[in-house]
Scaffold this motif. Structure first.
Motif, PDB file in Angstrom:
ATOM      1  N   THR A  83     -23.523  12.116  31.760  1.00  0.00           N
ATOM      2  CA  THR A  83     -23.543  13.133  32.827  1.00  0.00           C
ATOM      3  C   THR A  83     -22.167  13.318  33.449  1.00  0.00           C
ATOM      4  OG1 THR A  83     -24.059  11.487  34.531  1.00  0.00           O
ATOM      5  CG2 THR A  83     -25.928  12.533  33.408  1.00  0.00           C
ATOM      6  N   GLY A  84     -21.160  12.670  32.898  1.00  0.00           N
ATOM      7  CA  GLY A  84     -19.844  12.672  33.513  1.00  0.00           C
ATOM      8  C   GLY A  84     -19.592  11.437  34.347  1.00  0.00           C
ATOM      9  N   GLU A  85     -20.654  10.688  34.660  1.00  0.00           N
ATOM     10  CA  GLU A  85     -20.532   9.423  35.386  1.00  0.00           C
ATOM     11  C   GLU A  85     -20.405   8.281  34.379  1.00  0.00           C
ATOM     12  OE1 GLU A  85     -20.597   8.816  38.670  1.00  0.00           O
ATOM     13  OE2 GLU A  85     -20.988  10.855  39.396  1.00  0.00           O
ATOM     14  N   GLU A  86     -19.716   7.215  34.794  1.00  0.00           N
ATOM     15  CA  GLU A  86     -19.717   6.014  33.960  1.00  0.00           C
ATOM     16  C   GLU A  86     -21.112   5.385  34.016  1.00  0.00           C
ATOM     17  OE1 GLU A  86     -17.390   5.475  32.041  1.00  0.00           O
ATOM     18  OE2 GLU A  86     -15.499   6.130  32.933  1.00  0.00           O
ATOM     19  N   LEU A  87     -21.529   4.780  32.906  1.00  0.00           N
ATOM     20  CA  LEU A  87     -22.885   4.270  32.789  1.00  0.00           C
ATOM     21  C   LEU A  87     -22.918   2.757  32.653  1.00  0.00           C
ATOM     22  CD1 LEU A  87     -24.464   6.813  30.257  1.00  0.00           C
ATOM     23  CD2 LEU A  87     -24.742   6.772  32.751  1.00  0.00           C
ATOM     24  N   ALA A  88     -23.972   2.169  33.204  1.00  0.00           N
ATOM     25  CA  ALA A  88     -24.347   0.796  32.891  1.00  0.00           C
ATOM     26  C   ALA A  88     -25.390   0.838  31.794  1.00  0.00           C
ATOM     27  CB  ALA A  88     -24.918   0.112  34.126  1.00  0.00           C
ATOM     28  N   VAL A  89     -25.285  -0.073  30.840  1.00  0.00           N
ATOM     29  CA  VAL A  89     -26.263  -0.198  29.761  1.00  0.00           C
ATOM     30  C   VAL A  89     -26.904  -1.579  29.884  1.00  0.00           C
ATOM     31  CG1 VAL A  89     -26.663  -0.206  27.274  1.00  0.00           C
ATOM     32  CG2 VAL A  89     -24.948   1.335  28.261  1.00  0.00           C
ATOM     33  N   VAL A  90     -28.201  -1.595  30.161  1.00  0.00           N
ATOM     34  CA  VAL A  90     -28.935  -2.842  30.321  1.00  0.00           C
ATOM     35  C   VAL A  90     -29.803  -3.057  29.084  1.00  0.00           C
ATOM     36  CG1 VAL A  90     -30.698  -4.066  31.656  1.00  0.00           C
ATOM     37  CG2 VAL A  90     -28.955  -2.697  32.831  1.00  0.00           C
ATOM     38  N   THR A  91     -29.682  -4.235  28.493  1.00  0.00           N
ATOM     39  CA  THR A  91     -30.482  -4.632  27.345  1.00  0.00           C
ATOM     40  C   THR A  91     -31.329  -5.829  27.747  1.00  0.00           C
ATOM     41  OG1 THR A  91     -28.662  -3.958  25.896  1.00  0.00           O
ATOM     42  CG2 THR A  91     -30.405  -5.287  24.901  1.00  0.00           C
ATOM     43  N   PHE A  92     -32.584  -5.855  27.332  1.00  0.00           N
ATOM     44  CA  PHE A  92     -33.430  -7.006  27.675  1.00  0.00           C
ATOM     45  C   PHE A  92     -34.361  -7.344  26.520  1.00  0.00           C
ATOM     46  CE2 PHE A  92     -35.932  -3.344  29.047  1.00  0.00           C
ATOM     47  CZ  PHE A  92     -37.224  -3.660  28.632  1.00  0.00           C
ATOM     48  N   ALA A  93     -34.767  -8.602  26.462  1.00  0.00           N
ATOM     49  CA  ALA A  93     -35.695  -9.065  25.432  1.00  0.00           C
ATOM     50  C   ALA A  93     -36.662 -10.061  26.046  1.00  0.00           C
ATOM     51  CB  ALA A  93     -34.938  -9.716  24.279  1.00  0.00           C
ATOM     52  N   THR A  94     -37.911  -9.998  25.600  1.00  0.00           N
ATOM     53  CA  THR A  94     -38.939 -10.929  26.054  1.00  0.00           C
ATOM     54  C   THR A  94     -39.725 -11.417  24.842  1.00  0.00           C
ATOM     55  OG1 THR A  94     -40.956  -9.588  26.324  1.00  0.00           O
ATOM     56  CG2 THR A  94     -39.225  -9.280  27.976  1.00  0.00           C
ATOM     57  N   PRO A  95     -40.513 -12.476  24.986  1.00  0.00           N
ATOM     58  CA  PRO A  95     -41.365 -12.911  23.866  1.00  0.00           C
ATOM     59  C   PRO A  95     -42.493 -11.937  23.550  1.00  0.00           C
ATOM     60  CG  PRO A  95     -41.016 -14.697  25.445  1.00  0.00           C
ATOM     61  CD  PRO A  95     -40.545 -13.437  26.096  1.00  0.00           C
ATOM     62  N   GLY A  96     -42.728 -10.962  24.436  1.00  0.00           N
ATOM     63  CA  GLY A  96     -43.794  -9.998  24.219  1.00  0.00           C
ATOM     64  C   GLY A  96     -45.085 -10.403  24.902  1.00  0.00           C
ATOM     65  N   PRO A  97     -46.180  -9.701  24.611  1.00  0.00           N
ATOM     66  CA  PRO A  97     -47.454  -9.976  25.281  1.00  0.00           C
ATOM     67  C   PRO A  97     -47.975 -11.381  24.987  1.00  0.00           C
ATOM     68  CG  PRO A  97     -47.495  -7.842  24.178  1.00  0.00           C
ATOM     69  CD  PRO A  97     -46.254  -8.541  23.715  1.00  0.00           C
ATOM     70  N   LEU A  98     -48.620 -11.980  25.993  1.00  0.00           N
ATOM     71  CA  LEU A  98     -49.293 -13.265  25.831  1.00  0.00           C
ATOM     72  C   LEU A  98     -50.721 -12.991  25.360  1.00  0.00           C
ATOM     73  CD1 LEU A  98     -47.989 -14.977  29.091  1.00  0.00           C
ATOM     74  CD2 LEU A  98     -47.146 -15.287  26.746  1.00  0.00           C
ATOM     75  N   GLY A  99     -51.034 -13.497  24.178  1.00  0.00           N
ATOM     76  CA  GLY A  99     -52.285 -13.142  23.532  1.00  0.00           C
ATOM     77  C   GLY A  99     -53.520 -13.428  24.360  1.00  0.00           C
ATOM     78  N   TYR A 100     -53.542 -14.533  25.092  1.00  0.00           N
ATOM     79  CA  TYR A 100     -54.759 -14.900  25.814  1.00  0.00           C
ATOM     80  C   TYR A 100     -55.113 -13.899  26.900  1.00  0.00           C
ATOM     81  CZ  TYR A 100     -52.156 -16.636  29.899  1.00  0.00           C
ATOM     82  OH  TYR A 100     -51.365 -16.738  31.013  1.00  0.00           O
ATOM     83  N   LEU A 101     -54.122 -13.110  27.362  1.00  0.00           N
ATOM     84  CA  LEU A 101     -54.390 -12.138  28.422  1.00  0.00           C
ATOM     85  C   LEU A 101     -55.002 -10.843  27.886  1.00  0.00           C
ATOM     86  CD1 LEU A 101     -51.209 -12.537  30.650  1.00  0.00           C
ATOM     87  CD2 LEU A 101     -53.536 -13.283  31.174  1.00  0.00           C
ATOM     88  N   ILE A 102     -54.905 -10.642  26.600  1.00  0.00           N
ATOM     89  CA  ILE A 102     -55.427  -9.392  26.027  1.00  0.00           C
ATOM     90  C   ILE A 102     -56.430  -9.662  24.900  1.00  0.00           C
ATOM     91  CG2 ILE A 102     -53.484  -7.926  26.682  1.00  0.00           C
ATOM     92  CD1 ILE A 102     -52.258  -8.389  23.960  1.00  0.00           C
ATOM     93  N   GLY A 103     -56.912 -10.896  24.861  1.00  0.00           N
ATOM     94  CA  GLY A 103     -57.940 -11.228  23.891  1.00  0.00           C
ATOM     95  C   GLY A 103     -57.460 -11.356  22.476  1.00  0.00           C
ATOM     96  N   GLU A 104     -56.178 -11.664  22.281  1.00  0.00           N
ATOM     97  CA  GLU A 104     -55.614 -11.833  20.949  1.00  0.00           C
ATOM     98  C   GLU A 104     -55.346 -13.309  20.687  1.00  0.00           C
ATOM     99  OE1 GLU A 104     -55.297  -9.591  18.690  1.00  0.00           O
ATOM    100  OE2 GLU A 104     -55.776  -7.821  19.904  1.00  0.00           O
ATOM    101  N   PRO A 105     -55.443 -13.757  19.429  1.00  0.00           N
ATOM    102  CA  PRO A 105     -55.238 -15.175  19.147  1.00  0.00           C
ATOM    103  C   PRO A 105     -53.780 -15.621  19.184  1.00  0.00           C
ATOM    104  CG  PRO A 105     -55.671 -13.973  17.112  1.00  0.00           C
ATOM    105  CD  PRO A 105     -55.880 -12.995  18.237  1.00  0.00           C
ATOM    106  N   ALA A 106     -52.853 -14.675  19.070  1.00  0.00           N
ATOM    107  CA  ALA A 106     -51.429 -15.023  19.009  1.00  0.00           C
ATOM    108  C   ALA A 106     -50.634 -14.204  20.026  1.00  0.00           C
ATOM    109  CB  ALA A 106     -50.881 -14.789  17.606  1.00  0.00           C
ATOM    110  N   ASN A 107     -49.460 -14.714  20.353  1.00  0.00           N
ATOM    111  CA  ASN A 107     -48.554 -13.990  21.250  1.00  0.00           C
ATOM    112  C   ASN A 107     -47.691 -13.011  20.453  1.00  0.00           C
ATOM    113  OD1 ASN A 107     -49.489 -15.629  23.326  1.00  0.00           O
ATOM    114  ND2 ASN A 107     -47.807 -17.100  23.095  1.00  0.00           N
TER     115      ASN A 107
END
Length: 290
Positions: A83-107
């Motif tokens: 946009t003409g402004e300087e930008l910050a770029v944020v990158t993030f990573a997680t292990p993903g969903p925890l299976g027990y919270l959504i009824g899945e056997p694995a994370n």
């Protein structure tokens, strides 16, 4: 609306969300990185990417994308969101969903996201107009997460900021480790002792990319640079200047340690390094936030 990147897809930034079951939300199990642009180009991206991957490995968070894929995603976001402004770029990573919270056997599968926002000039304006005030809020909580890793378990920083806000409005909160080595949520504290820039030893604070930049600039300017334990509780002695360095603002001078003492600002070493950083990136740092 700007675009974001999530698990291999580009999507409107407003749709960049984490599931309630994601370990990044449930347990704050998130590695993150903050990079910025100068003149529309990512600054020290290779260093940021290397640290990000190292930190993910240290916290056992899988990254299923290659460096070239992550680089292409970051560069596309910078182009698309320009946009003409300087930008910050944020990158993030997680292990993903925890299976027990959504009824899945694995994370999983793991989550990886990336987004941008304009560099918040107003946030950093006072750093250059008035100088930074640092205020010691207490000590780091001991734990098994390495101090050098950049992560999103930041409740201690939130509490530190709240604890200094009323007594020292606008101050940057400082936490000390058991040896008195200081760190902040937004940058690394550097001191000048007898003309030498002193940085915290590796592993005692976040492994800041900006500290590497300062080390290189010191070498180019023939300014001595060392890493050693400097007990922040003894800053009444020997220290002539204090600086803060972080990706968002580059390098800024510290005006005072709240309730303890004031420092030369801008000091001669800080002045040389600020000019060298500005020349390197082709941007007047102080003017950018003026």
């Amino acid at each position: 609306m700007p675009f974001a990147f999530l698990n291999g897809r580009f999507l409107p930034a407003g749709e960049l969300t984490l599931s309630f079951a994601d370990a990044g939300f449930v347990s704050a199990a998130t590695v993150t990185d903050f990079c910025r642009t100068y003149r529309g180009q990512l600054f020290r991206w290779a260093d940021h990417l290397a640290r990000f991957r190292h930190d993910c490995e240290a916290l056992r968070i899988p990254v299923t994308f290659s460096d070239s894929e992550l680089t292409a995603a970051a560069e596309r976001l910078v182009r698309e969101n320009a946009t003409g402004e300087e930008l910050a770029v944020v990158t993030f990573a997680t292990p993903g969903p925890l299976g027990y919270l959504i009824g899945e056997p694995a994370n999983g599968p793991p989550t990886l996201g990336m987004h941008t926002f304009p560099i918040p000039r107003e946030r950093y304006r006072r750093f250059f107009a008035d100088g930074i005030t640092l205020a010691v809020a207490g000590s780091h909580v001991s734990g098994i997460v390495p101090a050098a890793v950049k992560h999103r378990s930041r409740l201690h920083w939130w509490l530190a900021e709240q604890s200094v806000r009323d007594a020292h409005p606008g101050a940057v909160a400082v936490l000390l480790d058991d040896a008195g080595v200081p760190d902040t949520a937004i940058g690394t504290v550097l001191a000048v002792v007898a003309g030498t820039v002193v940085a915290p030893p590796a592993g005692r604070v976040l492994a800041g990319v900006s500290v590497r930049v300062v080390r290189e600039l010191c070498a180019a300017e023939t300014i001595p640079f060392v890493e050693e334990t400097l007990d922040f509780r003894s800053l009444l002695r020997n220290v002539s200047e204090v600086m803060l360095t972080g990706s968002g603002f580059g390098l800024a001078g510290v005006r005072s340690l709240a309730g303890v003492r004031t420092f030369d600002r801008p000091g001669p070493v800080f002045g040389r390094l600020l000019a060298a950083w500005s020349a390197m990136v082709g941007v007047d740092l102080a003017g950018e936030f003026g």
